[in-house]
Scaffold this motif. Structure first.
Motif, PDB file in Angstrom:
ATOM      1  N   GLN A 132      -1.768  -1.386  -8.778  1.00  0.00           N
ATOM      2  CA  GLN A 132      -0.387  -1.213  -9.228  1.00  0.00           C
ATOM      3  C   GLN A 132       0.161   0.145  -8.798  1.00  0.00           C
ATOM      4  O   GLN A 132       1.318   0.262  -8.379  1.00  0.00           O
TER       5      GLN A 132
ATOM      6  N   ALA B  41       6.097   1.476  -2.431  1.00  0.00           N
ATOM      7  CA  ALA B  41       7.410   0.829  -2.511  1.00  0.00           C
ATOM      8  C   ALA B  41       8.526   1.863  -2.597  1.00  0.00           C
ATOM      9  O   ALA B  41       9.597   1.683  -2.015  1.00  0.00           O
TER      10      ALA B  41
ATOM     11  N   ASP C  59       0.782   0.261  -4.900  1.00  0.00           N
ATOM     12  CA  ASP C  59       1.942  -0.566  -4.545  1.00  0.00           C
ATOM     13  C   ASP C  59       3.246   0.095  -4.980  1.00  0.00           C
ATOM     14  O   ASP C  59       4.240   0.080  -4.246  1.00  0.00           O
ATOM     15  N   ARG C  60       3.250   0.687  -6.176  1.00  0.00           N
ATOM     16  CA  ARG C  60       4.482   1.304  -6.688  1.00  0.00           C
ATOM     17  C   ARG C  60       4.878   2.512  -5.855  1.00  0.00           C
ATOM     18  O   ARG C  60       6.043   2.664  -5.483  1.00  0.00           O
TER      19      ARG C  60
ATOM     20  N   ALA D 138      -2.401   4.105   1.832  1.00  0.00           N
ATOM     21  CA  ALA D 138      -2.893   3.353   0.680  1.00  0.00           C
ATOM     22  C   ALA D 138      -4.308   3.791   0.302  1.00  0.00           C
ATOM     23  O   ALA D 138      -4.645   3.908  -0.885  1.00  0.00           O
TER      24      ALA D 138
END
Length: 208
Positions: free
Chosen positions: A185, A192, A188-189, A171
Motif C-alpha cells: 500500500q 501514485a 503504490d501510494r 519501488a
C-alpha cells in the motif's frame, strides 16, 4: 547518479536526511546522495551539527539537486553572494525544492510559471516571489519538482528515483523503508503521487 542535497544552517532534518536515506538505497545502481553545504559544518533546526560531505558548488556538477528547507530560508534567498555560487541547469539536472527550499528555487528563477508546493509558513514568501502555490504535497513539471511538508520529502526522493532509475528501482527502495505490514500500500501510494500523469490529473482544475 550523483545527488546533491543542499543543507544550510537551520536545515530541516526531514528535508535532508529522509531523501539522503532513500536515494542511497540505490547505491548498487551507482547512485550516491551527499549533503552539500556552504560551510564545513551546518547545524539543523533542532541543534544537530553535521559535517558536510560536499561543498555547495558540488550542486553545479551533480546530476540531481534537492534544496532542503530550514529556519533561515528567507535570509538565504536574499543572500545573492551565496546563491551566486550556484549555477544549475534543468536541461541536464533534476532539481527539487522541499518545503522552504521552494523559495530558493523561486529566487534562482528555476520555477518560471510552474505552480509549486511549499509549507504553510513559507507560502507568503513564495507567493511574494511571483510563484503560484498550490495546496498539494507534490508537483512536478519536466525536470523540476517541489514538495510541501516535512514528510513530503519522501515524494521528492521517489520522483527522483522514478525519473532517474525507473519504477522498479524506485519501488524496491521504497519497499525497503516501508512500515512493516504496509509495504504494498505504501509503495503504490507514494508512486501514485509522484507519477507525472497522476500528478497532472490531481492538480488540474475541476471541470477542465
Amino acid at each position: 547518479m550523483r545527488v546533491a542535497i543542499l543543507a544550510f544552517d537551520g536545515f530541516n532534518e526531514f528535508d535532508c536526511f529522509l531523501p539522503l536515506g532513500l536515494l542511497n538505497r540505490l547505491a548498487d545502481l551507482g547512485w550516491k546522495a551527499e549533503l552539500a553545504s556552504p560551510s564545513s559544518h551546518v547545524t539543523s533546526m533542532n541543534g544537530v551539527t553535521v559535517q558536510a560531505q560536499r561543498a555547495l558548488e558540488f550542486a553545479n556538477e551533480a546530476d540531481a539537486v534537492i534544496f532542503g528547507g530550514g529556519l533561515y530560508a528567507r535570509a538565504i534567498a536574499e543572500n545573492s553572494a551565496l546563491l551566486d555560487r550556484l549555477q544549475l541547469d534543468p536541461l541536464r539536472q533534476l532539481i527539487g525544492g522541499q518545503g522552504s527550499g521552494t523559495l530558493l528555487l523561486a529566487r534562482l528563477g528555476l520555477l518560471g510559471d510552474t505552480p509549486a508546493c511549499t509549507d504553510s509558513a513559507t507560502k507568503p514568501w513564495v507567493v511574494e516571489a511571483g510563484v503560484r502555490v498550490i495546496e498539494a504535497p507534490f508537483h512536478c513539471r519536466g525536470p523540476v519538482a517541489t514538495a510541501g511538508g516535512g514528510m513530503a520529502a519522501q515524494y521528492l526522493a521517489a520522483w527522483m528515483m522514478l525519473r532517474g532509475a525507473g519504477r522498479q528501482a524506485a519501488a524496491r527502495a521504497l519497499a525497503q523503508t516501508a512500515p512493516v505490514g504496509e509495504t504494498a500500500q505504501y509503495v503504490d501510494r507514494v508512486l501514485a503521487v509522484v507519477s507525472p500523469r497522476d500528478a497532472a490529473d490531481r492538480n488540474r482544475p475541476a471541470g477542465s
